[in-house]
Design an enzyme around this catalytic site. Structure first.
Site, PDB file in Angstrom:
ATOM      1  N   ILE A  82       0.834  -1.210   0.000  1.00  0.00           N
ATOM      2  CA  ILE A  82       0.000   0.000   0.000  1.00  0.00           C
ATOM      3  C   ILE A  82       0.871   1.264   0.000  1.00  0.00           C
ATOM      4  O   ILE A  82       0.605   2.222  -0.732  1.00  0.00           O
ATOM      5  CB  ILE A  82      -0.931  -0.020   1.238  1.00  0.00           C
ATOM      6  CG1 ILE A  82      -1.915  -1.199   1.153  1.00  0.00           C
ATOM      7  CG2 ILE A  82      -1.683   1.299   1.381  1.00  0.00           C
ATOM      8  CD1 ILE A  82      -2.710  -1.460   2.434  1.00  0.00           C
ATOM      9  N   THR A 107      -1.557  -7.765  -0.623  1.00  0.00           N
ATOM     10  CA  THR A 107      -0.132  -7.466  -0.425  1.00  0.00           C
ATOM     11  C   THR A 107       0.489  -8.659   0.299  1.00  0.00           C
ATOM     12  O   THR A 107      -0.222  -9.575   0.720  1.00  0.00           O
ATOM     13  CB  THR A 107       0.076  -6.218   0.476  1.00  0.00           C
ATOM     14  OG1 THR A 107      -0.380  -6.546   1.793  1.00  0.00           O
ATOM     15  CG2 THR A 107      -0.662  -4.997  -0.025  1.00  0.00           C
ATOM     16  N   SER A 118      -6.885   0.156   9.941  1.00  0.00           N
ATOM     17  CA  SER A 118      -7.335  -1.095   9.302  1.00  0.00           C
ATOM     18  C   SER A 118      -8.805  -1.288   9.659  1.00  0.00           C
ATOM     19  O   SER A 118      -9.248  -0.844  10.732  1.00  0.00           O
ATOM     20  CB  SER A 118      -6.529  -2.273   9.860  1.00  0.00           C
ATOM     21  OG  SER A 118      -7.186  -3.489   9.589  1.00  0.00           O
ATOM     22  N   LYS A 132      -4.734  -0.674  15.864  1.00  0.00           N
ATOM     23  CA  LYS A 132      -5.368   0.026  14.742  1.00  0.00           C
ATOM     24  C   LYS A 132      -6.563   0.863  15.211  1.00  0.00           C
ATOM     25  O   LYS A 132      -6.899   1.880  14.615  1.00  0.00           O
ATOM     26  CB  LYS A 132      -5.771  -0.978  13.651  1.00  0.00           C
ATOM     27  CG  LYS A 132      -4.569  -1.638  12.957  1.00  0.00           C
ATOM     28  CD  LYS A 132      -3.717  -0.611  12.212  1.00  0.00           C
ATOM     29  CE  LYS A 132      -2.536  -1.189  11.483  1.00  0.00           C
ATOM     30  NZ  LYS A 132      -1.745  -0.201  10.731  1.00  0.00           N
ATOM     31  N   TYR A 143      -3.020  -6.351  17.452  1.00  0.00           N
ATOM     32  CA  TYR A 143      -3.027  -5.568  16.204  1.00  0.00           C
ATOM     33  C   TYR A 143      -4.330  -4.780  16.073  1.00  0.00           C
ATOM     34  O   TYR A 143      -4.332  -3.588  15.779  1.00  0.00           O
ATOM     35  CB  TYR A 143      -2.837  -6.523  15.017  1.00  0.00           C
ATOM     36  CG  TYR A 143      -2.944  -5.881  13.655  1.00  0.00           C
ATOM     37  CD1 TYR A 143      -1.870  -5.178  13.102  1.00  0.00           C
ATOM     38  CD2 TYR A 143      -4.121  -5.983  12.893  1.00  0.00           C
ATOM     39  CE1 TYR A 143      -1.964  -4.599  11.837  1.00  0.00           C
ATOM     40  CE2 TYR A 143      -4.219  -5.410  11.634  1.00  0.00           C
ATOM     41  CZ  TYR A 143      -3.139  -4.719  11.110  1.00  0.00           C
ATOM     42  OH  TYR A 143      -3.237  -4.144   9.862  1.00  0.00           O
TER      43      TYR A 143
HETATM   44  P1  NAP Z   1       3.411  -4.833   2.942  1.00  0.00           P
HETATM   45  O1  NAP Z   1       2.963  -5.055   1.545  1.00  0.00           O
HETATM   46  O2  NAP Z   1       3.950  -5.995   3.719  1.00  0.00           O
HETATM   47  O3  NAP Z   1       4.475  -3.640   2.923  1.00  0.00           O
HETATM   48  C1  NAP Z   1       5.011  -3.205   4.121  1.00  0.00           C
HETATM   49  C2  NAP Z   1       6.003  -2.091   3.860  1.00  0.00           C
HETATM   50  O4  NAP Z   1       6.411  -1.559   5.113  1.00  0.00           O
HETATM   51  C3  NAP Z   1       7.263  -2.572   3.177  1.00  0.00           C
HETATM   52  O5  NAP Z   1       7.766  -1.503   2.400  1.00  0.00           O
HETATM   53  C4  NAP Z   1       8.207  -2.881   4.337  1.00  0.00           C
HETATM   54  O6  NAP Z   1       9.557  -2.793   3.854  1.00  0.00           O
HETATM   55  C5  NAP Z   1       7.820  -1.756   5.304  1.00  0.00           C
HETATM   56  N1  NAP Z   1       7.986  -1.998   6.744  1.00  0.00           N
HETATM   57  C6  NAP Z   1       7.616  -3.080   7.473  1.00  0.00           C
HETATM   58  N2  NAP Z   1       7.903  -2.900   8.767  1.00  0.00           N
HETATM   59  C7  NAP Z   1       8.463  -1.664   8.875  1.00  0.00           C
HETATM   60  C8  NAP Z   1       8.985  -0.902   9.957  1.00  0.00           C
HETATM   61  N3  NAP Z   1       9.001  -1.369  11.227  1.00  0.00           N
HETATM   62  N4  NAP Z   1       9.478   0.340   9.699  1.00  0.00           N
HETATM   63  C9  NAP Z   1       9.471   0.822   8.442  1.00  0.00           C
HETATM   64  N5  NAP Z   1       9.019   0.149   7.380  1.00  0.00           N
HETATM   65  C10 NAP Z   1       8.521  -1.088   7.591  1.00  0.00           C
HETATM   66  O7  NAP Z   1       2.213  -4.253   3.855  1.00  0.00           O
HETATM   67  P2  NAP Z   1       0.821  -3.580   3.456  1.00  0.00           P
HETATM   68  O8  NAP Z   1      -0.202  -4.634   3.333  1.00  0.00           O
HETATM   69  O9  NAP Z   1       1.021  -2.643   2.325  1.00  0.00           O
HETATM   70  O10 NAP Z   1       0.468  -2.791   4.804  1.00  0.00           O
HETATM   71  C11 NAP Z   1       0.748  -1.422   4.937  1.00  0.00           C
HETATM   72  C12 NAP Z   1      -0.115  -0.853   6.053  1.00  0.00           C
HETATM   73  O11 NAP Z   1      -1.489  -1.094   5.759  1.00  0.00           O
HETATM   74  C13 NAP Z   1       0.140  -1.457   7.436  1.00  0.00           C
HETATM   75  O12 NAP Z   1       0.069  -0.439   8.399  1.00  0.00           O
HETATM   76  C14 NAP Z   1      -1.015  -2.422   7.622  1.00  0.00           C
HETATM   77  O13 NAP Z   1      -1.335  -2.602   8.975  1.00  0.00           O
HETATM   78  C15 NAP Z   1      -2.112  -1.681   6.882  1.00  0.00           C
HETATM   79  N6  NAP Z   1      -3.208  -2.540   6.405  1.00  0.00           N
HETATM   80  C16 NAP Z   1      -2.994  -3.485   5.453  1.00  0.00           C
HETATM   81  C17 NAP Z   1      -4.068  -4.273   5.023  1.00  0.00           C
HETATM   82  C18 NAP Z   1      -3.929  -5.312   3.952  1.00  0.00           C
HETATM   83  O14 NAP Z   1      -4.900  -6.086   3.745  1.00  0.00           O
HETATM   84  N7  NAP Z   1      -2.821  -5.415   3.256  1.00  0.00           N
HETATM   85  C19 NAP Z   1      -5.336  -4.074   5.574  1.00  0.00           C
HETATM   86  C20 NAP Z   1      -5.504  -3.103   6.555  1.00  0.00           C
HETATM   87  C21 NAP Z   1      -4.436  -2.331   6.948  1.00  0.00           C
HETATM   88  P3  NAP Z   1      10.829  -3.371   4.679  1.00  0.00           P
HETATM   89  O15 NAP Z   1      10.623  -4.835   4.815  1.00  0.00           O
HETATM   90  O16 NAP Z   1      12.024  -2.976   3.842  1.00  0.00           O
HETATM   91  O17 NAP Z   1      10.809  -2.637   5.991  1.00  0.00           O
END
Ligand code: NAP
Length: 281
Positions: free
Chosen positions: A48, A221, A173, A190, A186
């Site tokens: 995201i 993702t 979330s 959120k 978690y």
């Molecule tokens: P993702 O695809 O796993 O990407 C996570 C990104 O964050 C990567 O660039 C990762 O790179 C970086 N990251 C992870 N831990 C970190 C840390 N401690 N400090 C800095 N960077 C960090 O995740 P996503 O699904 O896009 O999720 C992004 C956000 O959306 C999160 O806050 C998640 O809770 C929220 N969210 C996601 C969903 C969903 O269904 N995907 C739903 C609701 C909310 P590195 O490994 O290089 O650090």
């Protein structure tokens, strides 16, 4: 040399002309709803956060991306620069004070100020009962998901305040609205972000800084693999999804661009759900 000059001119009138970014595309978008704005994003080399970074840059912003791993930062910067976008990057683990400080310093070095902060980094290191989560698990989740956005913003605040018209986006979330079984800590983190959004919106309104919250549903993702790669879980979840599909990271990006733009200049303290289903009464 030419690129450095181009970057400096693009950042005017806000930037300090003595400060240049080193790696910039020469085909930077000059038009767009975010033209000349500088955006800093955490957790933005994948998923995201990466889609938001791309969209903000496509809409004219100069974007500073970050995440924990150098190779991910380099890859993401190269990809977006390859698309002609104005992007720089640095390593930042949001839970580490020195990394947050470096991100602030880099953003100032690259463009002399910051207008937009998107706090996207979030973690969930534990699946199990809420009361079974250890103190370390609670600390990691709350430090990364809740404390880090507040601490990073406090470091950036004087610089954002100077610009006079800034926007902050937190990323919550739908599990804040509808708790997911086995993700207790978690879910709580959120939900806390919804409160943080409203509290900061109130506190920062006099400084002309708006604070809003993106609330994603299931978005395809790496992070959500456990849900979307499991047919049984997804089939069950689909029942509550009017749009009957999994979201894409790009589904979140346009909303964030809008919330950071002048078109949203009278919107603050809002939590907006992007989940393919309605979430309110
Ligand atoms: P993702 O695809 O796993 O990407 C996570 C990104 O964050 C990567 O660039 C990762 O790179 C970086 N990251 C992870 N831990 C970190 C840390 N401690 N400090 C800095 N960077 C960090 O995740 P996503 O699904 O896009 O999720 C992004 C956000 O959306 C999160 O806050 C998640 O809770 C929220 N969210 C996601 C969903 C969903 O269904 N995907 C739903 C609701 C909310 P590195 O490994 O290089 O650090």
């Amino acid at each position: 040399m030419l690129q450095a000059v181009v970057w400096t001119l693009r950042c005017l009138p806000h930037s300090n002309p003595g400060l240049f970014v080193r790696r910039q595309s020469s085909r930077v978008a000059q038009r767009g709803v975010l033209a000349k704005r500088v955006a800093v994003l955490t957790g933005s080399t994948d998923g995201i956060g990466f889609a938001i970074a791309r969209r903000l840059a496509q809409d004219g912003a100069h974007v500073v991306i970050s995440s924990r791993k150098q190779q991910n930062v380099e890859h993401a910067v190269a990809t977006l620069q390859g698309e002609g976008l104005s992007v720089a990057g640095t390593v930042c683990h949001v839970g580490k004070a020195e990394d947050r400080q470096r991100l602030v310093a880099k953003a100032l070095e690259y463009c002399g100020g910051v207008d937009i902060l998107v706090c996207n980094a979030g973690v969930n290191p534990f699946v199990g009962s809420t009361l079974g989560a250890s103190e370390q698990v609670w600390d990691k989740i709350l430090d990364t998901n809740v404390k880090a956005p507040a601490l990073l913003l406090s470091q950036l605040l004087p610089h954002m305040e100077k610009r006079g018209n800034a926007a902050v986006i937190l990323v919550s979330s739908v599990s804040a609205y509808f708790p997911i079984v086995e993700l207790g800590a978690y879910n709580v983190s959120k939900t806390a972000l919804l409160g943080l959004t409203r509290t900061l919106a109130l506190e920062l309104a006099p400084k002309n800084i708006r604070v809003n919250c993106l609330v994603p549903g299931v978005i395809k993702t790496d992070f959500s693999k456990v849900i979307h790669c499991n047919e049984a879980i997804w089939n069950q979840l689909k029942q509550s999804h009017q749009l009957q599909r999994i979201g894409k990271p790009e589904d979140c990006a346009g909303l964030v661009s809008f919330l950071c733009s002048e078109d949203a200049s009278y919107i603050t303290g809002e939590n907006i759900v992007v989940a393919g289903c309605s979430s309110r009464l």
